[in-house]
Design a protein around this motif. Sequence first.
Motif, mmCIF file in Angstrom:
data_model
loop_
_atom_site.group_PDB
_atom_site.id
_atom_site.type_symbol
_atom_site.label_atom_id
_atom_site.label_comp_id
_atom_site.label_asym_id
_atom_site.label_seq_id
_atom_site.Cartn_x
_atom_site.Cartn_y
_atom_site.Cartn_z
ATOM 1 N N LYS A 180 0.825 -1.208 0.000
ATOM 2 C CA LYS A 180 0.000 0.000 0.000
ATOM 3 C C LYS A 180 0.865 1.266 0.000
ATOM 4 C CE LYS A 180 -0.639 0.224 5.042
ATOM 5 N NZ LYS A 180 -1.632 0.194 6.142
ATOM 6 N N ASN A 181 0.229 2.363 -0.420
ATOM 7 C CA ASN A 181 0.852 3.700 -0.420
ATOM 8 C C ASN A 181 2.130 3.775 -1.261
ATOM 9 O OD1 ASN A 181 -1.085 4.848 1.404
ATOM 10 N ND2 ASN A 181 -0.040 3.767 3.077
ATOM 11 N N SER A 182 2.197 2.924 -2.269
ATOM 12 C CA SER A 182 3.385 2.940 -3.125
ATOM 13 C C SER A 182 3.153 3.832 -4.344
ATOM 14 C CB SER A 182 3.739 1.521 -3.576
ATOM 15 O OG SER A 182 4.157 0.743 -2.468
ATOM 16 N N SER A 183 4.276 4.270 -4.938
ATOM 17 C CA SER A 183 4.222 5.127 -6.121
ATOM 18 C C SER A 183 5.119 4.521 -7.185
ATOM 19 C CB SER A 183 4.691 6.543 -5.777
ATOM 20 O OG SER A 183 4.661 7.367 -6.920
ATOM 21 N N ILE A 184 4.489 4.033 -8.244
ATOM 22 C CA ILE A 184 5.229 3.318 -9.286
ATOM 23 C C ILE A 184 5.465 4.272 -10.447
ATOM 24 C CG2 ILE A 184 5.244 1.320 -10.797
ATOM 25 C CD1 ILE A 184 5.293 0.762 -7.704
ATOM 26 N N GLY A 185 6.734 4.511 -10.761
ATOM 27 C CA GLY A 185 7.086 5.457 -11.803
ATOM 28 C C GLY A 185 6.673 4.993 -13.183
ATOM 29 N N ALA A 186 6.514 5.950 -14.075
ATOM 30 C CA ALA A 186 6.115 5.641 -15.448
ATOM 31 C C ALA A 186 7.099 4.680 -16.102
ATOM 32 C CB ALA A 186 6.028 6.936 -16.255
ATOM 33 N N ASN A 187 6.517 3.765 -16.918
ATOM 34 C CA ASN A 187 7.323 2.817 -17.695
ATOM 35 C C ASN A 187 8.181 1.889 -16.828
ATOM 36 O OD1 ASN A 187 6.476 3.579 -20.325
ATOM 37 N ND2 ASN A 187 7.760 5.407 -20.165
ATOM 38 N N THR A 188 7.663 1.545 -15.656
ATOM 39 C CA THR A 188 8.325 0.531 -14.834
ATOM 40 C C THR A 188 7.919 -0.854 -15.328
ATOM 41 O OG1 THR A 188 8.390 1.952 -12.875
ATOM 42 C CG2 THR A 188 8.549 -0.422 -12.507
ATOM 43 N N VAL A 189 8.883 -1.756 -15.403
ATOM 44 C CA VAL A 189 8.616 -3.152 -15.751
ATOM 45 C C VAL A 189 8.976 -4.014 -14.555
ATOM 46 C CG1 VAL A 189 9.178 -5.081 -17.272
ATOM 47 C CG2 VAL A 189 9.059 -2.759 -18.194
ATOM 48 N N PHE A 190 8.016 -4.805 -14.086
ATOM 49 C CA PHE A 190 8.257 -5.749 -12.987
ATOM 50 C C PHE A 190 8.440 -7.140 -13.585
ATOM 51 C CE2 PHE A 190 5.797 -2.360 -10.954
ATOM 52 C CZ PHE A 190 6.587 -2.074 -9.840
ATOM 53 N N VAL A 191 9.613 -7.718 -13.400
ATOM 54 C CA VAL A 191 9.877 -9.068 -13.893
ATOM 55 C C VAL A 191 9.545 -10.031 -12.754
ATOM 56 C CG1 VAL A 191 11.571 -10.626 -14.907
ATOM 57 C CG2 VAL A 191 11.656 -8.172 -15.423
ATOM 58 N N ALA A 192 8.350 -10.576 -12.795
ATOM 59 C CA ALA A 192 7.847 -11.406 -11.699
ATOM 60 C C ALA A 192 8.607 -12.738 -11.623
ATOM 61 C CB ALA A 192 6.358 -11.640 -11.909
ATOM 62 N N PRO A 193 8.646 -13.346 -10.410
ATOM 63 C CA PRO A 193 7.945 -12.917 -9.190
ATOM 64 C C PRO A 193 8.652 -11.750 -8.491
ATOM 65 C CG PRO A 193 9.203 -14.907 -8.758
ATOM 66 C CD PRO A 193 9.328 -14.643 -10.221
ATOM 67 N N ILE A 194 7.832 -10.799 -8.035
ATOM 68 C CA ILE A 194 8.332 -9.600 -7.352
ATOM 69 C C ILE A 194 7.440 -9.328 -6.148
ATOM 70 C CG2 ILE A 194 8.506 -7.076 -7.520
ATOM 71 C CD1 ILE A 194 10.808 -8.391 -8.847
ATOM 72 N N ASN A 195 8.069 -8.920 -5.038
ATOM 73 C CA ASN A 195 7.314 -8.555 -3.839
ATOM 74 C C ASN A 195 7.850 -7.220 -3.332
ATOM 75 O OD1 ASN A 195 5.972 -8.360 -1.396
ATOM 76 N ND2 ASN A 195 6.332 -10.501 -0.820
ATOM 77 N N LEU A 196 7.046 -6.156 -3.468
ATOM 78 C CA LEU A 196 7.416 -4.837 -2.962
ATOM 79 C C LEU A 196 6.658 -4.566 -1.668
ATOM 80 C CD1 LEU A 196 8.568 -4.532 -5.846
ATOM 81 C CD2 LEU A 196 7.676 -2.189 -5.856
ATOM 82 N N GLY A 197 7.359 -3.969 -0.705
ATOM 83 C CA GLY A 197 6.718 -3.642 0.556
ATOM 84 C C GLY A 197 5.820 -2.424 0.453
ATOM 85 N N GLU A 198 5.485 -1.847 1.609
ATOM 86 C CA GLU A 198 4.616 -0.669 1.649
ATOM 87 C C GLU A 198 5.432 0.599 1.414
ATOM 88 O OE1 GLU A 198 2.586 -0.751 5.379
ATOM 89 O OE2 GLU A 198 1.610 -2.683 4.974
ATOM 90 N N SER A 199 4.759 1.602 0.839
ATOM 91 C CA SER A 199 5.372 2.931 0.600
ATOM 92 C C SER A 199 6.673 2.829 -0.194
ATOM 93 C CB SER A 199 5.617 3.640 1.940
ATOM 94 O OG SER A 199 4.399 3.814 2.644
ATOM 95 N N VAL A 200 6.665 2.010 -1.208
ATOM 96 C CA VAL A 200 7.824 1.853 -2.088
ATOM 97 C C VAL A 200 7.642 2.769 -3.292
ATOM 98 C CG1 VAL A 200 9.067 0.279 -3.622
ATOM 99 C CG2 VAL A 200 8.344 -0.480 -1.341
ATOM 100 N N THR A 201 8.727 3.389 -3.717
ATOM 101 C CA THR A 201 8.740 4.206 -4.927
ATOM 102 C C THR A 201 9.666 3.561 -5.946
ATOM 103 O OG1 THR A 201 8.329 6.229 -3.673
ATOM 104 C CG2 THR A 201 9.257 6.484 -5.883
#
Length: 449
Positions: A394-415
Amino acid sequence: MLSVAILAAGKGTRMESSLPKVLHKISGKSLLQRVIDSCVELKPDQIFVITGHKSKEVQKSIPNDKKIHFVIQEPQSGTGHAIQILCREVKNHEGKLLVLNGDVPLIRPSTLKRLLYLHDSKNADVSLITTKKTNPHGYGRVFTNGDFIERIVEEKDCNDLERENPLINAGVYCFNWNNLSSIIKSLQSNNNQKEIYLTDTVSLLKNSLGLEVEDNGELQGINNRIQLSECEESIQNSIKEKHMLNGVTFINKASCSISEEAEIGKDVIIEANTHIRGNTKINSHCIIGPNTFIENSNVGLNCEISNSTVYASQIIDSIKIGPYSHIRPNCKISSFSKIGNFVEIKNSKLEEESKVNHLSYIGDSIIGSSTNIGAGTITANFDGQKKHQTKIGKNSSIGANTVFVAPINLGESVTTGAGSVITKDSKDNSLAISRTKQVNIKNWKRKKS
């Protein structure tokens, strides 16, 4: 004992189709299935579906039911021939036999119940449904003597005077099966069509009665695509009028279609060219459309969905979707979220107040509440062999044109930094950035080709 026979052996040449006529659909359900559904409300002891042309395909279309049996008519030599085969295949001829055509999909159970009541109360040998048509062309003409039916003459066997008779045979019969079986073998094909007509039984049985009903569309048989369209329009008008009387507004009723199973709450506005299919439920105070398709989904209160498609998903309350969003099966979009233009979401859960505003693909993901997904974000969930999940707290901010190569686990308030390719997990309150440093080369000259 009540038995039902549904005549479904014909090819339907005038449909100009490789699909058997009875498998063509109206409002998502085949003609044959509609006739079966009407009969089921009568609680028959057994239903016989008489097939012929592409019989395996017809049988496969009907869900397994121990009361439904299939009889194959080969060759297809008329309606009387079909019942001759049924009487030969089935040894117990006890009780009543209700005979219907598989291409008369709008017949109402209440009308069939009236026919059965007449048959029982008058102890008839055969009772059949008739109606008067302004233009009876194509139908067999019914000739009566008082309350009794003397004979039925098929259209192609009528003389000029007989063709003027507006009373027609609707092709729905109720027989005393024992009495029918005693004369069914005597039917002959001595007519212009060289077919064995079931209508010839009327003159051979002693007590033949007719139930005349109003020509309100329910007896419409389907022989071509025009008649198929007319029946579709009739059903759709009935469905939409029901919803309008319950508080739904259609901006352009003619351009929309609604399934019979759909539920729509009060004060919902359906814009032009919107189609709601399957077991969809739309709760009150929503605006749906224009140009929107929703199937087998649940849409909560106060939602707006425009120019988008939604399949087999849950859309909770106060959500805006579109334009040009594609919500694929098994998604849950939680309250106060926003899905913007050219966004595709598949098999994912978005928590409250999430935003995916534009040009993104979110697949096999869990997005935490109050998270903003920047334009052009992609979850690369497939490694060539199997799918992997992306989790963003929650409360995360994902920048434009980000690619997540799964599996990925981001915590809270991640930019994440714009343009990053994220391949590793990231903990709470962190910045994840992965891109090469920009280099500016002065006085650069492109090579000439």
